[in-house]
Design a protein around this motif. Structure first.
Motif, PDB file in Angstrom:
ATOM      1  N   LYS A 184       0.827  -1.213   0.000  1.00  0.00           N
ATOM      2  CA  LYS A 184       0.000   0.000   0.000  1.00  0.00           C
ATOM      3  C   LYS A 184       0.858   1.259   0.000  1.00  0.00           C
ATOM      4  O   LYS A 184       0.432   2.321  -0.460  1.00  0.00           O
ATOM      5  CB  LYS A 184      -0.928  -0.005   1.220  1.00  0.00           C
ATOM      6  N   GLU A 185       2.050   1.142   0.552  1.00  0.00           N
ATOM      7  CA  GLU A 185       3.007   2.251   0.550  1.00  0.00           C
ATOM      8  C   GLU A 185       4.340   1.741   0.041  1.00  0.00           C
ATOM      9  O   GLU A 185       4.876   0.772   0.601  1.00  0.00           O
ATOM     10  CB  GLU A 185       3.180   2.834   1.959  1.00  0.00           C
ATOM     11  N   PRO A 186       4.884   2.335  -1.000  1.00  0.00           N
ATOM     12  CA  PRO A 186       4.334   3.407  -1.841  1.00  0.00           C
ATOM     13  C   PRO A 186       3.060   2.957  -2.562  1.00  0.00           C
ATOM     14  O   PRO A 186       2.918   1.780  -2.899  1.00  0.00           O
ATOM     15  CB  PRO A 186       5.462   3.697  -2.837  1.00  0.00           C
ATOM     16  N   GLU A 187       2.164   3.890  -2.812  1.00  0.00           N
ATOM     17  CA  GLU A 187       0.874   3.587  -3.403  1.00  0.00           C
ATOM     18  C   GLU A 187       1.028   3.176  -4.872  1.00  0.00           C
ATOM     19  O   GLU A 187       1.817   3.763  -5.609  1.00  0.00           O
ATOM     20  CB  GLU A 187      -0.023   4.823  -3.311  1.00  0.00           C
ATOM     21  N   TRP A 212       4.669  -1.594  -6.058  1.00  0.00           N
ATOM     22  CA  TRP A 212       5.799  -2.002  -5.244  1.00  0.00           C
ATOM     23  C   TRP A 212       5.456  -3.291  -4.502  1.00  0.00           C
ATOM     24  O   TRP A 212       4.371  -3.434  -3.945  1.00  0.00           O
ATOM     25  CB  TRP A 212       6.168  -0.916  -4.240  1.00  0.00           C
TER      26      TRP A 212
END
Length: 271
Positions: free
Chosen positions: A207-210, A230
């Motif tokens: 989720k992060e990085p989106e 990612w």
């Protein structure tokens, strides 16, 4: 013919050199056994000290070669060979061989650079010399790489140092990039929403990085989207291939076309 004369001569040489030959053979056999044991012991101590595996494997080759050189010299000395002269001859021979095998010694120099600067280590997944795979061994002359199909690829160290090296294991995350094309008559917003939905549904995608989806090009026969997601390094290839299949199947279900290059040919009728 006086057979006893030759018999006495054979006995004399056997008594004079036989014991030396037997002793030299024993020294070589025992020395080789000791060299193996000492090399294994030193390797075990280095491993327990959590020394880098690449350095351990490289040091093992150097240590074993050094021990065996001492064993050979000791065996020759037992035979009565002047080891001082032997070392001089060995040095001259080494120089001659070195001139003839400059390429091989450049591989040794490259191995030293790999150990010192550590662009990769045993266990890393790298791309070099047109091959991508896991580094399974680094020796004095070459690096052994095992691709995903379990081939064994041996690459000279000098070729690796002299070219580009891409290391996929020195980062915990990798980005999966894809380009997907749709027809100009298709619903652009629906296609974008579909791609975003597919990326969001895969739990392996971080989720992060989106994740990122955008129109990248208005090409000759398609509107191209770029997707960037990612993932953890271990999940890279699984996500890479699964996304290709999932996007194709979902586009088919929703009536979104994926055009391919084509050529229209027009002919003129002449009377």
């Amino acid at each position: 013919m006086d057979i006893s004369k030759y018999t006495d001569l054979a006995v004399m040489y056997a008594s004079e050199y036989g014991i030396k030959i037997i002793a030299a053979i024993i020294i070589f056999i025992v020395g080789k056994w000791v060299a193996n044991k000492l090399t294994f012991f030193i390797k075990s101590m280095m491993t327990k000290a959590h020394i880098d595996k690449t350095l351990v494997e490289f040091s093992e080759s150097i240590i074993y070669f050094s021990f065996m050189l001492m064993v050979v010299i000791a065996s020759l000395n037992q035979l009565g060979v002047n080891t001082t002269s032997f070392v001089a001859v060995f040095g001259a021979a080494t120089l001659a061989i070195g001139l003839a095998l400059q390429g091989s010694f450049s591989n040794i120099g490259a191995a030293v650079l790999i150990i010192l600067f550590r662009p990769f280590k045993v266990g890393d997944v790298i791309e070099t010399g047109g091959v991508t795979g896991e580094v399974t061994d680094i020796d004095l002359f070459s690096t052994i790489i095992t691709p995903v199909d379990k081939r064994t690829v041996i690459i000279p160290n000098s070729s690796i140092i002299g070219g580009n090296i891409t290391n996929f294991s020195n980062r915990t995350q990798r980005r999966v990039d894809h380009t997907f094309g749709i027809g100009y008559d298709d619903d652009l917003k629906l296609a974008k929403e579909t791609l975003i939905e597919i990326l969001a549904a895969d739990d392996r995608i971080l989720k992060e990085p989106e994740p990122f989806v955008a129109v990248s090009e208005l090409a000759d026969s398609s509107v191209n989207f770029v997707t960037r997601a990612w993932v953890k390094s271990d999940d890279y290839w699984g996500v890479h291939f699964d996304l290709l299949e999932k996007v194709k199947l979902t586009f088919d279900e929703r009536g979104i076309s994926m055009p391919y290059p084509q050529m229209d040919v027009h002919t003129d009728k002449q009377n």
